[in-house]
Design a protein around this motif. Structure first.
Motif, PDB file in Angstrom:
ATOM      1  N   LEU A  13       0.838  -1.193   0.000  1.00  0.00           N
ATOM      2  CA  LEU A  13       0.000   0.000   0.000  1.00  0.00           C
ATOM      3  C   LEU A  13       0.875   1.246   0.000  1.00  0.00           C
ATOM      4  O   LEU A  13       1.761   1.385   0.840  1.00  0.00           O
ATOM      5  CB  LEU A  13      -0.889   0.020   1.253  1.00  0.00           C
ATOM      6  N   GLU A  14       0.648   2.134  -0.937  1.00  0.00           N
ATOM      7  CA  GLU A  14       1.480   3.333  -1.059  1.00  0.00           C
ATOM      8  C   GLU A  14       0.590   4.570  -1.153  1.00  0.00           C
ATOM      9  O   GLU A  14      -0.285   4.644  -2.011  1.00  0.00           O
ATOM     10  CB  GLU A  14       2.377   3.210  -2.296  1.00  0.00           C
ATOM     11  N   ARG A  15       0.857   5.538  -0.300  1.00  0.00           N
ATOM     12  CA  ARG A  15       0.012   6.738  -0.284  1.00  0.00           C
ATOM     13  C   ARG A  15       0.262   7.655  -1.487  1.00  0.00           C
ATOM     14  O   ARG A  15      -0.647   8.272  -2.015  1.00  0.00           O
ATOM     15  CB  ARG A  15       0.269   7.497   1.017  1.00  0.00           C
TER      16      ARG A  15
ATOM     17  N   HIS B  90      22.345   9.214  -5.748  1.00  0.00           N
ATOM     18  CA  HIS B  90      23.667   9.703  -6.132  1.00  0.00           C
ATOM     19  C   HIS B  90      24.439   8.513  -6.666  1.00  0.00           C
ATOM     20  O   HIS B  90      24.972   8.538  -7.756  1.00  0.00           O
ATOM     21  CB  HIS B  90      24.429  10.220  -4.917  1.00  0.00           C
ATOM     22  N   ALA B  91      24.511   7.521  -5.781  1.00  0.00           N
ATOM     23  CA  ALA B  91      25.275   6.329  -6.097  1.00  0.00           C
ATOM     24  C   ALA B  91      24.572   5.150  -5.462  1.00  0.00           C
ATOM     25  O   ALA B  91      24.095   5.255  -4.333  1.00  0.00           O
ATOM     26  CB  ALA B  91      26.681   6.440  -5.522  1.00  0.00           C
ATOM     27  N   VAL B  92      24.505   4.056  -6.170  1.00  0.00           N
ATOM     28  CA  VAL B  92      24.108   2.813  -5.529  1.00  0.00           C
ATOM     29  C   VAL B  92      25.358   2.336  -4.794  1.00  0.00           C
ATOM     30  O   VAL B  92      26.394   2.125  -5.428  1.00  0.00           O
ATOM     31  CB  VAL B  92      23.645   1.768  -6.569  1.00  0.00           C
TER      32      VAL B  92
ATOM     33  N   TRP C 245       6.193  11.288   3.733  1.00  0.00           N
ATOM     34  CA  TRP C 245       5.591  11.357   5.069  1.00  0.00           C
ATOM     35  C   TRP C 245       6.554  10.991   6.190  1.00  0.00           C
ATOM     36  O   TRP C 245       6.155  10.723   7.321  1.00  0.00           O
ATOM     37  CB  TRP C 245       4.296  10.502   5.120  1.00  0.00           C
ATOM     38  N   HIS C 246       7.846  10.993   5.901  1.00  0.00           N
ATOM     39  CA  HIS C 246       8.815  10.756   6.980  1.00  0.00           C
ATOM     40  C   HIS C 246       8.888  12.005   7.854  1.00  0.00           C
ATOM     41  O   HIS C 246       9.044  13.116   7.352  1.00  0.00           O
ATOM     42  CB  HIS C 246      10.210  10.445   6.423  1.00  0.00           C
ATOM     43  N   GLU C 247       8.780  11.804   9.178  1.00  0.00           N
ATOM     44  CA  GLU C 247       8.810  12.912  10.135  1.00  0.00           C
ATOM     45  C   GLU C 247      10.070  13.746   9.926  1.00  0.00           C
ATOM     46  O   GLU C 247      11.170  13.199   9.778  1.00  0.00           O
ATOM     47  CB  GLU C 247       8.844  12.365  11.576  1.00  0.00           C
TER      48      GLU C 247
END
Ligand SMILES: Cc1cc2nc3c(=O)[nH]c(=O)nc-3n(C[C@H](O)[C@H](O)[C@H](O)COP(=O)(O)OP(=O)(O)OC[C@H]3O[C@@H](n4cnc5c(N)ncnc54)[C@H](O)[C@@H]3O)c2cc1C
Lengths: 463, 86
Positions: A30-32, A55-57, A409-411
């Motif tokens: 589920l993805e908002r 930037h870089a993997v 939605w990361h605080e």
């Protein structure tokens, strides 16, 4: 009724979904947001492709390598090395005033740089490498010891300590000032003992492969489907309530939304202390150029810079950004396949530390003005360490902590999540587990491995 | 399934889990981990693939039986005797 409900279609959620679906579970992700990727998504603007995070993997190992997180995730996802389409970096550097350490995907270069610039420290540097904890031996108890104390015991030149910490904190430290030793070991391995690479087509290639695999295996991906509540009964998670009000039930719930963010979704008294919320967020100033950076004499892939002998890794407290330190990424400077050639345009991306609250509180008029103002300042800071590319800029874009929060939605728009990690992925609520950033592995490869291992332990083995 | 068929089934699983390994000279008496780069996650995958493909359950206390090809085949024999070969 689902076997597994996974919250978030970032790297970790999709990887966890693949594992569950592969073993015939009825699983949904589920993805908002209206698209996949989370902290590492992609978008198109004025006809050009942009990556959000990439930037870089990190954790790059060549084809055929059997050890390390990258090889492990390929086996676990039943994917091939070619699926990720990775091209290795040219060469990167840690640049401080008057001193530079170069490195590439072979630790020998960094070792020789250290022995040239810090001849008295090379044995100490080797001892540091020997004392790194292996990925599989990470346990909560040594994980949280102080990296600065460890480094001071091993290395007697404070400048070398700061120079080592700069790239490592930039690519994965959720804590201010100091770093958990476990996290340091993970990041040291992934940057210096493994390496950097990039898919020619950017992060969209990896994400599309993950989604295709998930769907082929029968997994359901639901975009624009936010979770507003996790239903808890008698200390046990039993399902989720969506933003639309619809309810879904599941035997297990695995969340990549972040620890604090996930606990906030739970209908329970259980509350965790706000001080674990991450404070570190970034702005990024992305410039498209009318020339390739190499034509301006710039051949490095990533430059981690700091403009004094002391590296400050903390949230700016008195301004919008802290531009004393930054990361300059040049996506053109990878060893791409001859058949691909170079990217359509030259690109320079510069990341700086930023204060979420200040950016969030701006109104509609001042937000763009402030962005423009800081764009200039960030560029001016960066060109002390790379050739001045400003006369060649033909298009720009910039994201801020506010952007990161708005789309993930990361605080606090905290890119590396909470200041403590939940290594075993369990929570106080039964059947509710964490994966991704707050489980403890960050970065693209790290979060994929996190999704895999949490799915194995909590969704598959126990069921 | 006969022991030979069970062995072939396990080889097929190993090929899926670790496509880069050359299994032609696998010594049945030696531990897998001495001959291949298998970590604990891969090891669990053997168990889960057995469940997925043949509905064979291997409880955690029995994992030690899966250390080598020889011990794996003997352990699986009674469990897979009734399963027809593909
Ligand atoms: C600017 C920037 C640069 C970076 N550079 C690099 C790099 O060069 N190399 C590298 O390896 N890594 C990099 N990273 C880090 C990397 O992107 C992350 O560590 C990784 O993508 C984290 O994945 P995740 O699955 O843990 O979390 P996320 O990607 O955040 O996944 C969580 C998902 O959950 C969704 N979600 C949240 N709440 C809800 C809800 N209530 N309901 C439904 N869905 C919800 C979010 O929208 C998100 O899609 C960078 C990140 C940023 C932001």
């Amino acid at each position: 009724m689902y076997d597994s409900i996974i919250i978030g279609a970032g790297m970790s959620g999709l990887a966890a979904g693949i594992r569950a679906a592969y073993y015939d579970q009825k699983v949904c992700v589920l993805e908002r947001h209206y698209t996949i990727g989370g902290l590492n998504s992609f978008y198109r603007l004025r006809g050009r492709n942009y990556d959000v995070g990439l930037h870089a993997v990190t954790n790059f190992t060549p084809p055929g390598a059997k050890k390390g997180p990258f090889a492990r995730l390929l086996r676990q996802l039943r994917m091939t090395w070619d699926d990720f389409g990775l091209s290795p970096q040219l060469m990167s550097s840690i640049s401080f005033p008057g001193i530079e350490l170069q490195f590439d995907n072979n630790i020998d270069l960094l070792r020789s740089e250290v022995s040239r610039e810090f001849p008295s420290q090379i044995d100490n540097f080797d001892r540091l490498i020997e004392s790194l904890i292996d990925y599989d031996d990470l346990e909560q108890k040594h994980f949280e010891t102080s990296t600065r104390e460890r480094l001071e015991q091993l290395i007697s030149d404070p400048l070398l300590i700061e120079m080592i910490l700069c790239p490592i904190m930039w690519y994965g430290n959720p804590r201010e000032r100091d770093m958990d030793w476990g996290q340091f070991c993970i990041m040291f391995r992934s940057l210096f003992l493994e390496g950097f690479a990039r898919p020619f087509d950017g992060v969209r290639l990896i994400l599309k492969k993950l989604v295709r695999k998930f769907r082929e295996l029968g997994g359901e991906l639901k975009l624009r489907t936010g979770v507003s509540k996790i239903k808890v009964e008698n200390g046990r998670a039993i399902g989720v309530i969506l933003d639309s009000g619809e309810e879904l039930t599941g035997l297990n719930i695995l969340s990549s939304a972040g620890a604090v963010e996930t606990f906030n979704l739970c209908e329970t008294e259980e509350n965790i202390h706000a001080h674990t919320t991450g404070q570190l967020s970034f702005v990024e100033a992305i410039s498209t150029l009318d020339k390739y950076p190499r034509e301006l004499g710039h051949n490095k892939t990533i430059v981690f810079y700091n403009d004094s002998e002391k590296f400050h890794w903390e949230r700016p407290t008195d301004d919008f950004c802290d531009i004393r330190t930054g990361v300059i990424c040049t996506p053109n400077n990878y060893c791409y396949d001859e058949k691909d050639g170079d990217l359509p345009d030259g690109v320079m991306r510069v990341t700086a530390l930023a204060d979420y609250a200040r950016w969030r509180n701006l109104d509609k008029v001042f937000y763009p003005k402030t962005k423009n103002n800081w764009f200039e300042q960030i560029q001016a800071s960066a060109i002390r360490f790379v050739p001045d590319y400003r006369p060649h800029v033909i298009d720009t874009d910039m994201f801020t902590p506010h952007t990161i929060h708005r789309f993930t939605w990361h605080e606090n728009g905290a890119v590396y999540g909470a200041t403590r990690k939940w290594l075993d992925g369990t929570t106080a609520i039964k059947n509710l587990f964490l994966c991704g950033t707050d489980q403890g592995f960050v970065g693209i490869i790290g979060s994929i491995v996190s999704g895999i291992s949490m799915a194995n332990q909590h969704l598959l083995v126990r069921s | 399934m006969t022991p030979a068929e069970i062995r072939a089934a396990v080889i097929d699983i190993l090929e899926t889990i670790a496509p880069d390994e050359d299994l032609t000279n696998l010594d049945d008496t030696k531990e897998f981990r001495e001959q291949m780069e298998l970590d604990s996650m891969d090891f669990l995958d053997i168990v889960m693939e057995l469940r997925k493909r043949y509905r064979v359950q291997v409880p955690e206390e029995d994992y030690e039986n899966l250390v080598s090809m020889g011990s794996t085949v003997s352990y699986l024999e009674p469990k897979m005797a009734g399963i027809p070969a593909e």
